[in-house]
Design an enzyme around this catalytic site. Structure first.
Site, mmCIF file in Angstrom:
data_model
loop_
_atom_site.group_PDB
_atom_site.id
_atom_site.type_symbol
_atom_site.label_atom_id
_atom_site.label_comp_id
_atom_site.label_asym_id
_atom_site.label_seq_id
_atom_site.Cartn_x
_atom_site.Cartn_y
_atom_site.Cartn_z
ATOM 1 N N GLY A 40 0.838 -1.206 0.000
ATOM 2 C CA GLY A 40 0.000 0.000 0.000
ATOM 3 C C GLY A 40 0.868 1.248 0.000
ATOM 4 C CG ASN A 41 -0.113 4.706 -1.561
ATOM 5 O OD1 ASN A 41 -0.839 5.534 -1.013
ATOM 6 N ND2 ASN A 41 -0.456 4.098 -2.699
ATOM 7 C CE1 TYR A 42 3.338 4.979 5.917
ATOM 8 C CE2 TYR A 42 5.030 5.676 4.362
ATOM 9 C CZ TYR A 42 4.647 4.954 5.477
ATOM 10 O OH TYR A 42 5.564 4.195 6.147
#
Ligand code: CTP
Length: 403
Positions: A212-214
């Site tokens: 995923g990412n932030y």
């Protein structure tokens, strides 16, 4: 939710018997979540007290340029009041005030404020039937409407004089409904449909893990809310995000992976006028998703990744009537890279945020953007809250689609 929620309304009261009804008017606006300030002509105080109106509006009531009893003799600045308002309403508007407004007379605070106001102005005439019918009144009404003020027509009924006819101020509830309807019909994105992607995507590795990412989704959600507040019907396709949105014009479609976002975006694309792709879509996904939880071993684990489909590029390829906007998050050669993306993905505009700018990008409450259009005109904005940035983005799009 009312379109008047959070709006600043300046109510001007003049000396007609219908002034007694303005207490209900103020209450109704406040109930809808609007902020109200009241200006009274000196003579209108014979019909309703400033104390009533200041109590109901929770604001001081203004009526003169300065207060003689106030030792500091603070000036009530008509220009500030005029600029403060999102909407000005003069109710009741007497024949005398209407005539002065039509001729630019400004011998009281209310009239001076009216002349300074830049916002839409509504007026609700109230007078006896023969005064309402008089040619000079008619001339004032026509003139004021030709100045783009909006009249809330008087109704027929029993008048203070005992006569029956046209000249009664519209009832407070009808005035409020009239303004709400008028504001709605004039919203710049009324009748437009917008697709917005927001948040991250999660690409599954096994049943319990993902890449995923932030991205928080804050930017996309703020854009969705701004667009809906301006009358657009919004399809908000969101990856996993804690953001909440409650708006009758926003349909939220939750997805998890880039593939799901791709499908959803293509499903709605045909019917929209504008598409804004602010999601931080994963560029790669695990080539194979393990059907069972991957067990820990003492050796390095390799996961093969394959590229995801580029949603924005795909929408650019099949673009017909849509105004397509992408985002670019860059760390170096920002402008150059953003312009390349704009061309390559066949966009109408791109919103660039540079990770070199403090406070810009992921998971912050602020952002600093430059918008580049397809003719490579660029406009840079200061560091602002994401809500303010959303307004800038939507305003730019509105200007461009109306150009
Ligand atoms: N985007 C998309 N689908 C993808 C990847 C990106 O729709 N699979 C969209 C994003 O929502 C954003 C824009 O493309 O509007 C950002 O592209 P970005 O990921 O920065 O650029 P890339 O083309 O992936 O190039 P690079 O990662 O090399 O900068």
């Amino acid at each position: 939710m009312s379109v008047l929620r959070g709006k600043k309304i300046l109510l001007g009261i003049t000396a007609g018997i219908a002034a007694y009804k303005t207490a209900s008017l103020v209450r109704l606006f406040i109930k809808l979540g609007a902020e109200v300030k009241v200006i009274m002509t000196p003579a209108s105080k014979d019909f309703i007290t400033p104390l009533t109106l200041s109590t109901l509006s929770k604001n001081p009531v203004y009526s003169t340029f300065y207060d003689k009893e106030d030792e500091n003799e603070l000036w009530n600045n008509h220009v500030d009041l005029g600029l403060w308002a999102d909407y000005m309403l003069i109710a009741p508007a007497t024949a005398n005030t209407l005539s002065k407004m039509a001729n630019g007379t400004c011998n009281n605070l209310l009239l001076a404020t009216y002349l300074s106001a830049k916002c839409p102005v509504y007026f609700a005439p109230a007078m006896d039937l023969d005064m309402y019918k008089h040619s000079s009144t008619k001339e004032s009404l026509d003139k004021l409407q030709s100045f783009r003020n909006v009249m809330i027509p008087a109704t027929s009924g029993e008048l203070a004089s005992g006569l029956v006819g046209e000249g009664r101020m519209a009832e407070p509830q009808d005035i409020v409904s009239f303004i709400e309807k008028d504001v709605l019909s004039k919203l710049p994105l009324k009748g437009k449909k917008i697709l917005i992607t927001a948040g991250p995507t999660y690409e599954a590795i096994d049943p319990v893990r993902f890449i995923g990412n932030y991205s928080s989704g804050k930017m996309g959600f703020a854009i969705a809310k701004t667009a809906a507040n301006l009358g657009a019907e919004v399809f908000l396709i969101s990856g996993p995000s804690h953001q909440q949105i409650q708006h009758s014009l926003v349909k939220r479609i939750d997805v998890v992976s880039a593939d799901e976002m791709y499908e959803a975006a293509h499903q709605y694309y045909n019917e929209v006028d504008i598409a804004i792709l602010s999601a931080a879509v994963a560029d790669y996904k695990p080539k194979n998703i393990a059907s069972q939880k991957i067990k820990k071993k003492d050796v390095a684990l390799e996961i093969k990744l394959s590229p995801t489909k580029d949603i924005l590029a795909s929408l650019g390829k099949i673009k017909q009537h849509q105004f397509l906007v992408g985002f670019a998050l860059e760390t170096n050669n920002e402008l150059e890279n953003a312009k390349k993306k704009l061309k390559k993905k066949n966009l109408d505009a791109i919103v660039l945020n540079s990770l070199q700018d403090k406070g810009a990008g992921f998971a912050t409450d602020t952002n600093k953007i430059t918008i580049i259009d397809k003719n490579l005109n660029q406009k840079s904005f200061k560091l602002k809250s994401k809500v303010a940035v959303a307004k800038d983005i939507i305003n730019e799009i509105v200007n461009k689609i109306n150009a």
